[in-house]
Design a protein around this motif. Sequence first.
Motif, PDB file in Angstrom:
ATOM      1  N   VAL A   5       0.864  -1.177   0.000  1.00 10.92           N
ATOM      2  CA  VAL A   5       0.000   0.000   0.000  1.00 10.92           C
ATOM      3  C   VAL A   5       0.899   1.224   0.000  1.00 10.92           C
ATOM      4  O   VAL A   5       1.886   1.277   0.745  1.00 10.92           O
ATOM      5  CB  VAL A   5      -0.933   0.027   1.236  1.00 10.92           C
ATOM      6  CG1 VAL A   5      -1.659   1.364   1.347  1.00 10.92           C
ATOM      7  CG2 VAL A   5      -1.926  -1.117   1.180  1.00 10.92           C
TER       8      VAL A   5
ATOM      9  N   ARG B 168       2.115   4.486   1.211  1.00  7.56           N
ATOM     10  CA  ARG B 168       1.998   5.039   2.554  1.00  7.56           C
ATOM     11  C   ARG B 168       1.603   6.514   2.512  1.00  7.56           C
ATOM     12  O   ARG B 168       2.168   7.311   1.777  1.00  7.56           O
ATOM     13  CB  ARG B 168       3.340   4.882   3.277  1.00  7.56           C
ATOM     14  CG  ARG B 168       3.221   4.964   4.796  1.00  7.56           C
ATOM     15  CD  ARG B 168       3.870   6.235   5.221  1.00  7.56           C
ATOM     16  NE  ARG B 168       4.363   6.146   6.585  1.00  7.56           N
ATOM     17  CZ  ARG B 168       4.342   7.170   7.416  1.00  7.56           C
ATOM     18  NH1 ARG B 168       3.852   8.336   7.032  1.00  7.56           N
ATOM     19  NH2 ARG B 168       4.820   7.039   8.628  1.00  7.56           N
TER      20      ARG B 168
ATOM     21  N   GLN C  44      -4.545   3.412   7.511  1.00 13.51           N
ATOM     22  CA  GLN C  44      -4.259   2.371   6.536  1.00 13.51           C
ATOM     23  C   GLN C  44      -3.871   1.069   7.231  1.00 13.51           C
ATOM     24  O   GLN C  44      -4.332  -0.013   6.853  1.00 13.51           O
ATOM     25  CB  GLN C  44      -3.127   2.834   5.610  1.00 13.51           C
ATOM     26  CG  GLN C  44      -3.478   4.012   4.719  1.00 13.51           C
ATOM     27  CD  GLN C  44      -2.263   4.483   3.930  1.00 13.51           C
ATOM     28  OE1 GLN C  44      -1.225   4.815   4.509  1.00 13.51           O
ATOM     29  NE2 GLN C  44      -2.393   4.523   2.606  1.00 13.51           N
TER      30      GLN C  44
ATOM     31  N   ALA D  73      -7.151   1.975   2.567  1.00 12.63           N
ATOM     32  CA  ALA D  73      -6.719   3.366   2.446  1.00 12.63           C
ATOM     33  C   ALA D  73      -7.523   4.247   3.355  1.00 12.63           C
ATOM     34  O   ALA D  73      -8.579   3.878   3.821  1.00 12.63           O
ATOM     35  CB  ALA D  73      -6.861   3.837   1.017  1.00 12.63           C
TER      36      ALA D  73
END
Length: 582
Positions: free
Chosen positions: A547, A549, A559, A582
């Motif tokens: 993911v 950041r 997250q 997210a």
Amino acid sequence: MAAKLEKCELMTANTAVSGAMPIVRKGYVTVDGRLVHYRYAGAGPALVMLHDSPRSSRLHIATMTRLAAQFRVFALDTPGYGGSAPLPDAVPTIAEFGVALEQALEAMGLSYAPLYATHTSAKIALDYAARTNKPSRLILDGLSIPLRAPDADFIAAYMRPFELDDAGAYLAREWTRLRDMLRWFPWFSQTPPNRMAIDARSDAWIADYAIDLLSAGPSYSSAYAAAMRYDPMPALQAVRCPTVIAARTDDVLYASLDRVPADANSALTVVRLPADDRAWYDWLAEAAAGGPDVAPLSQLHGKACYVDLPYGQMLVHRGNVGGGRPLLILEAPTTLHARRWQAAFVDRETIVPELPGYGDSDALPAPSVDALVEAIGVMLDGLGHERVDVVATGFATPIAAAFAAARTDRVGSLVLDGCLGLDDERRAEIAAAICPAIEHDRAGAHLHRIWHMLRDGEAQWPWFDDAPTAHRALSPTLHAEALHPELLAILKQPERYGDATRAAIKRRGDARYPVQPRPTLVFTRDDDPAYSAASAVAATLPHARMVERAPEIAAAAEQARAFLDAPVDRSAANISIKASAA
């Protein structure tokens, strides 16, 4: 009053192997939600020691070591000093400090132990004893009995506020005050007649004093100024427990002995001591003899806790104790970001250790990633946690990965925030430069070196590289309230604070992020050099998700929360998150 003890003891001995020097250990007691820090050593009848201002229980380490063969010695940090939280009143009185002392001693089972206090704390202890008729024996070493009422303007000048600022200018101000306090009295009147005729202090003494001064910080003047405003004469006339008022001939308060009203109160005894360390130790041991034995301390855990390990202690900062599966948050070499991650997870228990060698955690005899993994496991045993989720940032990510691989039964899910990509040449370069030993400098330059090392680390990776390719993309943490505790932690162990970081860097590339079966969130940032190995690491893990950041820790925590809270499908090579990440 609600009071409980915060002690995490895996070992009950207060000495190392037989015949070794006694070990001075540390703990916390919580009184009505306020942490009080203390040191303890030895076995036998109890003795409590209090320090002057702006010092802490560090002042008594050598004395505790020497007395540990005869006593179980406890040295408390006054509220606002050392590791103790300040009192709620912005301008507390000696009476308020006396009540706080009473609460702490009661919580520790030490109300009737002989009590030794010096200078500022002598007034705190005297006020407490006069009001409660405790302890069994009061020993006041250097009690100020002024000839006239205090001058408010003098107190205001002497107790100039200690004020943090984001530029770090306070470091120069306070270092200059410290140096002037060792030359002139009062320190703000730099004239030949005010020059004190005292021996020069060693660098080691000044370094210890600086740690205490900077630890007190904005609380610097609280007990100090309260003692200047306090008239001890009413308490001297009222106290009923046996009370010794003593001073050495080289003590600036020696002349106050002439004003002790011993003729008016039979509980008072005046003792005049020579300026001789051995005679002073012998006198204190005799004066403190005959105290009660104390029961073993409770092993309850609160917001801060020292866990005893085979080689020493590890300090752990905790949040929301008892709130769901614990979240272990690891960072090296500091806890600057870990504490902000902790603040973002208010709904579950969080554990932020100061890794061995940093701050108040004792250094490993031989630091390595494997030794750190072992220490973390023993720390979790001490806290009673069998299984945790783990968030690791920066140089602690290899340590967390090694822990997850070696302790698969103890880790639920893993979040890696910043995976390091270092070939052998780069690895050696960074390991040699990342955490330099901080040498004491009489001009105070070492304070500014640490300050700017911390700030540079927020702007670039690694901190000593200011090339465009080293620029960070994440939002920096540059405010003094966050940087100051980390500066202090480095000052406490200026040669060892980088042990965990160096161990992580020296780990060979193929072993730095071992394959492990935990569900793992790997944060990525193509525009930030601290994430250079994120994609490569994620590709080796069977249950990894990448993911991008978020720049702010609060958003990144959301997250991570989505990942940690989501059910997972382990049948696929990649984790399938059943919730938004997210």
